[in-house]
Design a protein around this motif. Structure first.
Motif, PDB file in Angstrom:
ATOM      1  N   THR A 112      -8.326  49.398  24.828  1.00 39.14           N
ATOM      2  CA  THR A 112      -7.803  50.759  24.915  1.00 39.14           C
ATOM      3  C   THR A 112      -7.104  50.993  26.265  1.00 39.14           C
ATOM      4  N   ASP A 135      -9.659  53.004  15.835  1.00 36.88           N
ATOM      5  CA  ASP A 135     -11.085  52.823  16.131  1.00 36.88           C
ATOM      6  C   ASP A 135     -11.873  54.041  15.655  1.00 36.88           C
ATOM      7  N   ARG A 138     -16.334  54.221  16.845  1.00 31.44           N
ATOM      8  CA  ARG A 138     -16.964  54.771  18.044  1.00 31.44           C
ATOM      9  C   ARG A 138     -16.391  56.180  18.220  1.00 31.44           C
ATOM     10  N   GLN A 144     -10.557  58.826  23.794  1.00 28.89           N
ATOM     11  CA  GLN A 144     -10.282  58.039  25.009  1.00 28.89           C
ATOM     12  C   GLN A 144      -8.788  57.681  25.087  1.00 28.89           C
ATOM     13  N   ASP A 186      -3.920  50.657  18.831  1.00 26.30           N
ATOM     14  CA  ASP A 186      -5.220  50.190  19.323  1.00 26.30           C
ATOM     15  C   ASP A 186      -6.126  49.926  18.121  1.00 26.30           C
TER      16      ASP A 186
HETATM   17 MG   LIG Z   1     -11.306  50.764  22.721  1.00 28.88          MG
END
Ligand SMILES: [Mg+2]
Ligand SMILES: Nc1nc2c(ncn2[C@@H]2O[C@H](COP(=O)(O)OP(=O)(O)OP(=O)(O)O)[C@@H](O)[C@H]2O)c(=O)[nH]1
Length: 440
Positions: A112, A135, A138, A144, A186
């Motif tokens: 990331t 993602d 998580r 993020q 990502d």
């Molecule tokens: Mg990551």
């Protein structure tokens, strides 16, 4: 990353150069030591062996023993082989619009952060970037990347969804709607490579149809990193490797063996958590650094990202006009630590043992630099602009305020006076006495 390896190699060559006329046994000994240095850097036995055989073949073939400066000749041969070993990479060219990059790797490898760094890199080249994250496992992962992306000028974070395929479609749509140059996708990390993960990555790949798939590898994981890379490159057409945590104290073997073991090109080195801590991988420059030749090109590039032309001009003008204050000094110290501190900067300059000794003898260190910054911060505005105000009691107050000693404060003021003196001399010798303040 290469500190220990580099200093061992430098010692070996130092001895070789000093011995003047070389015997074949000298070269053999040096090669044996290089082999040990490679193994200690975590290079696999097979790769180290081949390296030594290749170098030896060249060295004997070129009659090194009889050449004018045999030590330098051996250095040159090793240098060339290090470049081969590290493997030069094709430059990354974003030729067409809608260039698509997918970033994969194990959990926590730095994917990331690397997406953010790549976005910053492209944005500096005036490319419009779209980022997106698949993602969904998580909870904080997508947030993020959204936060990281918001720190990069002009970068758009594609709207998120619950399912991986929906996210991919939304990313492609955003890429098109925004008329952006690059999409960076990502992906989620897993502790181990498993079928489920690979299947998901294949699914993303099918929808996105990326031009590049970058594998992110943490060099701190040592030999494991190579196995991971081998596995990934067996399942996906990896077009480049991003090595992260190069700033740590990993032994360098991953970088030295990656090309030989996986055949994949190393594209980028990441040297910290900051978004600017990324550089293109250049085998030749690294070989130069390893053999103490310094890496001036990277140094200048790094300096350019931290010091703008305008700022540099302003500083020169201040030097010319004699109005260089403690504030300016503090700004320079801060820039230096943003560039990675004294150690990073020195590593990029050609190894000069005399200079290193001088720095050591004078106790110049990053600690001292931070101390100086604390001292300047404890001065009042007036004091910073006119150091002549700094009498005994003010110096005592500053020392107490910055947690340093009066001697430290005195030393810094002396240093500052020294700079003013130097600028004055420069003004006389270089700029000429009649030059006006604005440098017209
Ligand atoms: Mg990551
Ligand atoms: N020192 C250092 N830290 C790094 C570097 N790259 C990433 N990090 C840090 O490593 C940690 C993990 O980075 P992430 O980018 O979240 O890793 P990730 O692969 O996306 O992790 P997952 O999404 O959980 O699989 C963060 O704290 C980063 O700041 C680097 O080059 N040097």
């Amino acid at each position: 990353m290469f500190d220990a390896f580099s200093s061992r190699i430098l010692d070996i060559f130092d001895r070789l150069r000093r011995s003047g006329i070389l015997k074949e046994s000298d070269v053999d000994n040096a090669l044996r030591e290089i082999r040990i240095a490679l193994l200690e850097a975590d290079v696999s036995l097979e790769v180290a062996k081949k390296f030594i055989v290749d170098v030896k073949e060249k060295a004997v073939g070129r009659n090194v023993i009889q050449s004018v400066s045999p030590g330098q000749m051996v250095t040159k041969i090793v240098h060339d082989h290090l470049i081969d070993l590290l493997g030069e990479s094709r430059p990354l060219v974003v030729a067409a619009k809608s260039y698509k990059i997918m970033v994969v790797g194990l959990q926590g490898s730095g994917k990331t952060t690397s997406v953010g760094k790549l976005a910053r890199l492209f944005s500096r080249q005036n490319k419009k970037v779209v980022t997106s994250s698949t993602d969904i496992y998580r909870p904080a992962a997508i947030e993020q990347l959204r936060v990281l992306s918001s720190k990069v000028d002009g970068t758009v974070f594609a709207p998120s969804h619950d399912r991986v395929d929906e996210i991919c479609k939304s990313a492609l749509k955003t890429l098109e709607n925004e008329g952006a140059d690059v999409l960076i996708m990502d992906t989620a990390g897993r502790l181990h490579i498993d079928e489920v993960k690979m299947h998901e990555l294949q699914q993303i790949r099918q929808i996105i149809q990326p031009d590049e798939i970058f594998l992110v590898v943490d060099v701190m994981t040592g030999q494991d990193a190579l196995n991971i890379a081998k596995k990934f490159s067996g399942d996906l057409p990896i077009s480049g490797i991003i090595l992260t945590r190069v700033d740590g104290d990993a032994r360098g073997g991953v970088a030295l063996s990656m090309r030989a073991i996986t055949g994949c090109e190393i594209k980028f080195l990441c040297t910290g958590e900051h978004l600017d801590s990324i550089e293109f991988f250049h085998a030749e420059r690294i070989a130069d650094r390893l053999l103490g030749k310094g890496d001036i090109v990277s140094f200048v590039k790094k300096a350019q990202t931290h010091f703008s032309e305008e700022e540099a001009q302003k500083t020169v003008q201040k030097m010319q006009s004699g109005t260089f204050t403690f504030d300016d000094m503090a700004a320079q110290i801060e820039k230096m630590s943003q560039m990675g501190g004294l150690k990073t900067i020195l590593k990029m300059l050609p190894q000069n043992r005399e200079l290193n000794k001088l720095i050591e003898a004078n106790g110049v260190s990053d600690n001292m630099i931070t101390r100086n910054l604390a001292i300047i911060r404890s001065m009042t505005k007036k004091e910073k602009q006119n150091y002549k105000l700094l009498n005994g009691s003010r110096r005592r107050r500053i020392a107490a305020g910055s947690g340093t000693s009066v001697q430290d404060v005195n030393r810094l003021i002396k240093q500052y006076e020294g700079s003013l003196d130097l600028f004055k001399k420069m003004r006389k010798n270089i700029f000429g006495k009649n030059l006006s303040v604005s440098g017209r």
